[in-house]
Design a protein around this motif. Structure first.
Motif, short mmCIF file in Angstrom:
data_model
loop_
_atom_site.label_atom_id
_atom_site.label_comp_id
_atom_site.label_asym_id
_atom_site.label_seq_id
_atom_site.Cartn_x
_atom_site.Cartn_y
_atom_site.Cartn_z
N UNK A 78 0.52 -1.04 -0.11
CA UNK A 78 -0.34 -0.03 0.41
C UNK A 78 0.71 1.61 -0.01
N UNK A 79 1.83 1.09 1.00
CA UNK A 79 2.85 2.90 0.68
C UNK A 79 3.61 2.69 -0.46
N UNK A 80 3.71 1.49 -0.92
CA UNK A 80 4.82 1.56 -2.49
C UNK A 80 3.88 2.07 -3.47
N UNK A 81 2.54 1.19 -3.54
CA UNK A 81 1.84 2.04 -4.90
C UNK A 81 1.40 3.80 -4.47
N UNK A 82 2.34 4.30 -3.27
CA UNK A 82 1.72 6.06 -3.62
C UNK A 82 3.02 6.04 -3.90
N UNK A 83 4.59 5.08 -4.38
CA UNK A 83 6.19 6.02 -4.63
C UNK A 83 5.68 6.05 -5.86
N UNK A 84 6.95 5.96 -6.94
CA UNK A 84 7.88 5.44 -7.44
C UNK A 84 7.99 3.77 -7.57
N UNK A 85 8.37 3.15 -7.31
CA UNK A 85 8.69 2.10 -6.97
C UNK A 85 7.64 0.78 -6.98
N UNK A 86 7.49 0.37 -8.39
CA UNK A 86 6.86 -0.40 -8.56
C UNK A 86 6.11 -1.79 -7.48
N UNK A 87 5.35 -1.56 -6.57
CA UNK A 87 4.84 -2.69 -5.25
C UNK A 87 5.29 -4.24 -6.25
N UNK A 88 4.95 -4.83 -7.08
CA UNK A 88 4.89 -5.99 -7.32
C UNK A 88 6.73 -6.46 -7.54
N UNK A 89 7.88 -4.65 -7.16
CA UNK A 89 9.25 -5.84 -6.60
C UNK A 89 9.63 -6.40 -5.83
N UNK A 90 8.02 -6.59 -4.74
CA UNK A 90 8.45 -6.78 -3.73
C UNK A 90 7.11 -7.94 -3.77
N UNK A 91 7.09 -9.56 -3.15
CA UNK A 91 6.73 -10.48 -3.46
C UNK A 91 7.33 -11.56 -2.18
N UNK A 92 6.13 -11.75 -1.59
CA UNK A 92 5.56 -12.89 -0.58
C UNK A 92 5.14 -13.66 -0.87
N UNK A 93 6.45 -14.87 -0.95
CA UNK A 93 5.59 -16.54 -1.25
C UNK A 93 4.54 -17.06 -0.09
N UNK A 94 3.53 -17.53 -0.07
CA UNK A 94 2.87 -17.51 0.87
C UNK A 94 2.48 -19.14 0.61
N UNK A 95 2.99 -19.73 0.31
CA UNK A 95 2.54 -21.12 0.15
C UNK A 95 3.45 -21.91 0.94
N UNK A 96 3.04 -22.47 2.15
CA UNK A 96 3.72 -22.64 3.28
C UNK A 96 4.52 -23.94 2.73
N UNK A 97 3.98 -24.68 1.98
CA UNK A 97 4.61 -26.23 1.78
C UNK A 97 6.11 -25.93 1.70
N UNK A 98 6.69 -26.77 1.92
CA UNK A 98 8.03 -27.49 1.96
C UNK A 98 8.08 -27.16 0.40
N UNK A 99 7.48 -28.34 -1.03
CA UNK A 99 7.77 -27.94 -2.21
C UNK A 99 7.84 -26.14 -2.20
N UNK A 100 7.44 -24.98 -2.25
CA UNK A 100 7.61 -24.03 -2.72
C UNK A 100 8.97 -23.48 -2.11
N UNK A 101 10.29 -24.25 -1.18
CA UNK A 101 11.31 -24.22 -1.33
C UNK A 101 11.84 -24.58 -2.69
N UNK A 102 11.43 -25.95 -2.37
CA UNK A 102 12.22 -26.74 -3.10
C UNK A 102 11.96 -26.05 -4.95
N UNK A 103 11.17 -25.44 -4.93
CA UNK A 103 10.87 -25.04 -6.63
C UNK A 103 11.78 -23.91 -7.13
N UNK A 104 11.61 -22.88 -5.61
CA UNK A 104 11.96 -21.31 -5.67
C UNK A 104 13.66 -21.76 -6.32
N UNK A 105 14.84 -22.68 -4.91
CA UNK A 105 15.79 -23.61 -5.43
C UNK A 105 16.16 -23.16 -6.78
N UNK A 106 15.02 -23.58 -7.91
CA UNK A 106 15.52 -24.25 -8.98
C UNK A 106 15.27 -23.01 -10.35
#
Lengths: 415, 415
Positions: B163-191
């Motif tokens: 919400x804060x970034x939306x009012x600035x020049x910095x695109x909010x999409x630049x900051x992403x949080x993976x919410x999937x709590x499964x271990x598989x989301x880490x495994x996929x991220x590593x590759x």
């Protein structure tokens, strides 16, 4: 224990001794290596003959046999390469930062050897010597794993180098060649964490991809180059043609040569036919988009797959684009972040391109073929990094070092 | 498409826009983030309460719950951390080398953002903000994957920051949080090669080992610290005790604290009993070799495994050694190349130790606890690298950058 692990352990055991060598001691060892190669060139050429003979029996193409072949002249060139490494400044010990904290702690950041470097490469026996020279000059031990087609040559070269090193202060164990020609020796090498500090693959795209996809040891990715030249509307047609032809045809087999020429539509209308004619005179096979083929009817149609191919050959894709934006989009989609060029008289466009294009080297009005350690004045290089960590672009000797903080105090403790 | 891949694509899509931001634009975005955290601290604390409640129900130890817990004061500290990042110089655009070649080519090597950085961490919600601030300040997009036990807190924090970034020049999409709590989301991220440019793990040894062993994306290894202090024969007993006690007990839970004290035999005879007594007064559990236990009978026996353990606790191994060589051998065998110290009045021994010991930070007469971005004057750090490539030791903002060569010519081609 496997040969690869055993040799990694031997090489790692030489690391502390290497770490204590002076530049002079290392240089003397490199000169002894160069002398030995010249003295023993006959037996190296004999061993190389075995590789060539085996290659011929297996139906290896002539171009591959040529990369493998050694003769007196080539060995002299390889020895001269070692002498050039001797002449380069030794980065080890260089102080990069030095500062004193308010509490009196004195902190220095200085360059140190990395430790044990693994090199995985193909059938060029010159890499055996180049890589050994660059790694040893920077105080690193090196574990070499060359292609099986050059095994007799590499074995003899390393034997000659070991004999030479035995008469110097540099421990011969610091240089190890994996002789196991099975693919499994590569697989094991990729996972020697704790023994190998880094792996640098040198070779074609499939070799590099295998290393990147399977290594758990840190990797410095090198070499893959799908490079572009974008000729902008306002560019000088003579300069544009010279740069494009140089980037493609001066030496098509290397990673910094151009694979795709992007041409502004208005420029293409006026000048593309002439440039295409120059390429044809050099026997460059042209592939083009529809707009190109209207201007150059002899061009073959180009596919998405062509745009994603590193030909390393006398083949060139040409695409007409509406302008800078479309050119940069194409580069972002198909480039390998190696070397990218804009030819333009428009400084604003040049600035946009140089800033926005994400690549190890970005050029304005010069050929991508300059991305090279010698051309940058760094001397011999271990490769051209196309990754973003540690080193990017031509890797000279400093890329083969790490750093260390050295902190001296008089009893400081943390509050 | 999985959530982790989708969010990586979204973050990567923001990279070109990030790359064009000025330092001022980035700083304004960070300040907006800090303000928003303070303004919305109540709803963050409420979300954090859900995590704490779940943790209590699952029987999470109090020490872990304490790391997870947020309150007004802690949120104010986190916001202040962002303001400190604003005050740090922006490394992006810094010219590291500039030279003109004989043919007139002008070459600059300059710092650029890395691209998209992945951070994998555990249950500390402050890492969410710290990592975001450091990555965004350096023009990088960031994909965060925190521990599932902090998911409600992290989700709310990122919502507030978006919400804060939306009012600035910095695109909010630049900051992403993976919410999937499964271990598989880490495994996929590593590759996620091609999307993620680097992964930095922050957490305990098992988290880091999983990342190092399974990632094909380049990794910067951080944190594991089995640090030693070697007290030489000639050291000042008061200084030696102060440094050893500081290194162990000032904050045992961190990676730069000492796990094993190595003591010269002659020094041990005279002074170890006194130092051991000081440790006992601080409730440090002592384990020792036979020679130690003759002097300090209350010490428990120490095992090989103890020497290889990072306690991060009020437990200390003590070993008597015959001198510098044995101390350095012990460090080479059990150390993690993080921080190593010698206490001595013998400058020759100090020099040997500082040169020969292979670690990110080597100390003479000062506590290993100084290995820290703030203590070095670098300001906030993303971690302490214990690997040898790219960055080693405390990683300030420059460690979050890559480099790029910018070459300008007037038609140069390669001969």
């Amino acid at each position: 224990m496997s040969e690869v692990r055993q040799k990694a352990i031997q090489a790692q055991a030489a690391v502390p001794q290497l770490n204590r060598l002076t530049t002079d001691q290392k240089n003397k060892a490199l000169l002894a290596m160069a002398d030995a190669l010249l003295e023993k060139s006959d037996i190296i050429i004999t061993a190389n003959g075995e590789d060539l003979e085996r290659g011929r029996q297996q139906g290896t193409p002539e171009s591959m046999l040529d990369r493998l072949a050694l003769n007196q002249e080539r060995i002299a060139g390889i020895a001269e390469g070692l002498r050039q490494i001797v002449d380069l400044p030794d980065p080890v010990g260089e102080v990069l930062e030095t500062f004193t904290r308010p509490d009196g702690l004195h902190i220095q950041k200085l360059r140190v050897p990395i430790g044990l470097i693994g090199i995985i490469y193909e059938a060029r026996p010159n890499v055996t010597v180049d890589a050994a020279g660059l790694c040893l000059k920077t105080g690193n031990a090196v574990l070499l794993r060359g292609g099986s087609s050059a095994l007799s040559s590499n074995r003899k070269i390393v034997e000659v180098l070991h004999e030479a090193l035995a008469k110097t202060d540099l421990p011969p164990d610091a240089l190890q060649l994996v002789e196991d020609a099975n693919r499994s020796s590569v697989d094991e090498m990729l996972k020697l964490n704790g023994l190998l500090d880094v792996i640098i693959p040198r070779g074609g795209a499939s070799l590099i991809q295998n290393v990147v996809a399977n290594a758990t040891v840190p990797v410095i990715e090198t070499g893959a180059g799908i490079c572009h030249t974008y000729v902008d509307e306002s560019s000088d047609p003579v300069m544009a043609a010279e740069i494009a032809i140089n980037a493609k045809a001066q030496r098509p087999s290397v990673c910094n040569s151009m694979e795709t020429l992007l041409v502004h539509a208005a420029f293409a209308e006026q000048h593309l036919a002439t440039i295409a004619e120059q390429f044809r005179e050099l026997n460059v096979l042209l592939k083009g988009c529809d707009a190109v083929r209207r201007i150059v009817p002899s061009a073959q149609p180009v596919s998405e797959e062509d745009y994603a191919t590193e030909y390393n050959d006398y083949i060139l894709n040409i695409r007409v684009v509406s302008g800078l934006e479309e050119a940069m989009q194409h580069i972002a989609q198909y480039g390998t972040k190696h070397s990218e060029c804009i030819v333009t008289a428009n400084t604003e466009n040049a600035e946009r391109f140089l800033h926005d294009v994400d690549a190890a080297a970005v050029y304005h009005n010069a050929s991508t073929r300059f991305t090279d350690g010698f051309e940058f004045g760094y001397g011999a290089e271990i490769g051209i990094s196309t990754q973003k960590l540690h080193a990017r672009g031509p890797m000279g000797l400093p890329a083969l070092t790490s750093t260390k903080y050295r902190i001296t105090g008089d009893g400081q403790i943390r509050q």
